[in-house]
Design an enzyme around this catalytic site. Structure first.
Site, mmCIF file in Angstrom:
data_model
loop_
_atom_site.group_PDB
_atom_site.id
_atom_site.type_symbol
_atom_site.label_atom_id
_atom_site.label_comp_id
_atom_site.label_asym_id
_atom_site.label_seq_id
_atom_site.Cartn_x
_atom_site.Cartn_y
_atom_site.Cartn_z
ATOM 1 N N GLY A 87 -75.261 -29.962 -28.710
ATOM 2 C CA GLY A 87 -74.316 -28.889 -28.418
ATOM 3 C C GLY A 87 -75.033 -27.564 -28.326
ATOM 4 O O GLY A 87 -74.502 -26.520 -28.723
ATOM 5 N N ASP B 289 -70.871 -22.422 -28.391
ATOM 6 C CA ASP B 289 -70.663 -21.138 -29.057
ATOM 7 C C ASP B 289 -71.337 -21.069 -30.421
ATOM 8 O O ASP B 289 -71.958 -20.063 -30.769
ATOM 9 C CB ASP B 289 -69.153 -20.897 -29.192
ATOM 10 N N THR C 236 -73.987 -22.635 -31.572
ATOM 11 C CA THR C 236 -75.438 -22.523 -31.438
ATOM 12 C C THR C 236 -75.839 -21.119 -31.032
ATOM 13 O O THR C 236 -76.772 -20.536 -31.606
ATOM 14 C CB THR C 236 -75.954 -23.535 -30.407
ATOM 15 N N GLU D 148 -57.206 -13.175 -43.612
ATOM 16 C CA GLU D 148 -57.701 -12.759 -42.302
ATOM 17 C C GLU D 148 -56.664 -11.882 -41.630
ATOM 18 O O GLU D 148 -55.456 -12.160 -41.719
ATOM 19 C CB GLU D 148 -57.994 -13.976 -41.425
ATOM 20 N N ASP E 56 -57.783 -26.013 -42.318
ATOM 21 C CA ASP E 56 -58.819 -25.162 -41.759
ATOM 22 C C ASP E 56 -59.596 -24.390 -42.812
ATOM 23 O O ASP E 56 -60.803 -24.168 -42.661
ATOM 24 C CB ASP E 56 -58.179 -24.181 -40.767
ATOM 25 N N HIS F 219 -63.465 -24.442 -47.548
ATOM 26 C CA HIS F 219 -64.001 -23.199 -48.110
ATOM 27 C C HIS F 219 -63.413 -22.874 -49.482
ATOM 28 O O HIS F 219 -64.145 -22.615 -50.453
ATOM 29 C CB HIS F 219 -63.704 -22.012 -47.177
ATOM 30 N N LYS G 95 -53.392 -15.923 -42.137
ATOM 31 C CA LYS G 95 -53.758 -15.135 -40.970
ATOM 32 C C LYS G 95 -52.725 -14.036 -40.746
ATOM 33 O O LYS G 95 -51.606 -14.102 -41.238
ATOM 34 C CB LYS G 95 -53.868 -16.030 -39.731
#
Length: 506
Positions: free
Chosen positions: A24, A28, A30, A235, A254, A259, A356
């Protein structure tokens, strides 16, 4: 020759000769994270003297074209300006191999290219395969690598291989178990590095040092002295271009499953027998996750953001986002009350929230200590002393604050809360490295401390299985609403109020 590099007053072992293969490579992740991280490691002279990066992707590119793309990415996303001298050295270590992850013969060509690079340099490179791809490709890439002799078969001897996989690691408990089993058919558990970039952040790593290197705090780190704990991942952005993916996932999958629970486990672990043995820390994290009581329906709140204002700008509601299905009940905010059922933490409420379209972006862990008796201050204009708390901020600023009560200047005997602040950029006059820098370096050194193990993944999914069950059935678990730019639904405030607490104002 591999050697040692200086880092402050400590000498740290340089990784052995390594080739990093990024599947990949035109994606994005990378371009934004991995290449800038590797470049900054080179700028800091942390990489092995014998080292290369092999990009692999379906896009047909030459080595020169990949280098040109990489330079553009570094100029845009690196945390430091591009240094011509560093780039000249780094550029010569960049290569590219066109590859379709689902085409077995492409892996034969990759194996031959890697073999020829080792022969040309007369070096036996360890190989680190980074899967910056869709999770649907994890298993097939691992299978093809093992088929051509780059998986389990080279774990011993002068050359070793390892594989790094990104989140999401599964969609639920069953899929996580299946993915673990599939990867372990082709790579041993010790070769699998499941990355969670939050664990690479300086402040998250500092939790261990803060707790166990300071005699003042560890004796207080228990139910006898701690009233409750709050963990917040907030966020200000909405779902944006990720709406289609997010609508199938939600904030719990998510953010909370990975996390947030990882940070909580680090805060609450028992002292590991060693900080140098990765499994000693990961064993203790698993014990914490296993000790969390089943989450009751009454202790879970989910909600979706509606239209509102963030930083003075009008924002859409969740159902106005392009890609969200009509009638979706996917949560953009979740709050829960947890309790760890072990000797240290029994009876201490732990409140977690992630959302969010909140007023600001901040990730913080707050530990509230028990109230001090205020009886001796009666008649001194002090009706109730503020609680002492320790706030560990993970992002956007990295630091630790300690709230204490002190007497303000003047003739009256009063008590007022004041903050004692520690900020990384103020105390060390250095910018913190990006999380991916630390994690990539550790993976090259085969240090798995900051990577999640298979049982950690499965325990975190098992903890949340009842929650997903409540929401799927829809019984007594409505999806509430909250205005964009606010701190979430009123029902989340009520959740804490039932136990005599309130959310910390961030």
């Amino acid at each position: 020759m591999d050697g040692l590099f200086q880092e402050g007053e400590n000498r740290v072992l340089r990784p052995p000769s390594t080739g990093v293969v990024i599947f990949g490579a035109t994606g994005d992740l990378t371009q934004r994270k991995l290449l800038p991280a590797l470049y900054n490691l080179a700028a800091d002279d942390y990489l092995p003297s014998e080292f290369f990066i092999m990009g692999a992707s379906r896009t047909k590119l030459s080595d020169e074209e990949f280098r040109a793309r990489s330079r553009e990415s570094l100029e845009k996303f690196s945390r430091r300006p591009l240094d011509p001298a560093v780039w000249e050295q780094f550029e010569g270590k960049l290569f590219y191999q066109p590859l379709d992850g689902t085409t077995p013969k492409d892996f034969d060509a990759l194996r031959d290219r890697l073999s020829s690079m080792g022969k040309e340099r007369q070096e036996s490179f360890n190989l680190l395969f980074y899967l910056a791809t869709s999770p649907s490709h994890f298993s097939i890439v691992a299978e093809n690598l093992n088929r051509v002799g780059l998986g389990k078969s080279i774990k011993q001897g002068p050359q070793q291989s390892a594989i790094v996989v990104e989140k999401p690691f599964g969609f639920d408990l069953e899929s996580a178990k299946q993915l673990n089993a599939e990867l372990q058919r082709h790579f041993d558990e010790g070769q699998i590095y499941r990355i969670d970039h939050y664990l690479g952040k300086e402040t998250v790593q500092n939790i261990l040092v803060f707790r166990f290197a300071n005699g003042i705090f560890e004796p207080l780190w228990s139910r006898e002295h701690i009233d409750h704990i709050q963990v917040s991942v907030c966020e200000s952005i909405g779902v944006g271009s990720r709406a289609s993916y997010f609508d199938q996932s939600g904030i719990t999958r998510d953010i909370i499953q990975n996390h947030l629970l990882q940070m909580l486990a680090l805060v609450c672990i028992e002292p590991p027998y060693s900080l140098s043995d990765p499994d000693s820390i990961r064993d203790e994290k698993v014990k914490v996750l296993r000790s969390i009581k089943p989450i009751g329906r009454q202790d879970v709140i989910r909600a979706q953001y509606g239209p509102g204002f963030v930083d003075g700008a009008k924002v859409n509601g969740y159902h106005e986002e392009n890609g969200v299905l009509p009638g979706s009940t996917t949560e953009t905010y979740a709050a829960m009350r947890l309790e760890i059922d072990n000797w240290r933490w029994s009876g201490v409420p732990i409140y977690i929230r992630a959302g969010k379209r909140l007023p600001r972006r901040i990730t913080e862990i707050a530990i509230y200590f028990n109230h001090a008796p205020a009886a001796m201050f009666q008649g001194r204009l002090v009706s109730k002393l503020e609680q002492n708390y320790l706030a560990i901020q993970v992002q956007p600023e990295e630091g630790i604050s300690f709230c204490i009560n002190s007497k303000p200047p003047g003739p009256r005997m009063r008590a007022k809360s004041v903050l004692m602040d520690f900020q990384y950029h103020d105390s060390f006059a250095l910018s913190s490295p990006e999380a991916y820098e630390r994690l990539l370096l550790d993976a090259m050194k085969r240090d798995a401390t900051l990577f999640t193990r298979n049982d950690e993944i499965e325990e975190s999914w098992a903890l949340l299985e009842p929650v997903f069950g409540y929401w799927q059935k829809g019984q007594d678990t409505p999806a509430y609403g909250y205005e964009g730019g606010t701190w979430g639904p009123k029902e989340a405030d009520d959740l804490l109020a039932r136990y005599g607490h309130k959310w910390r104002l961030l």
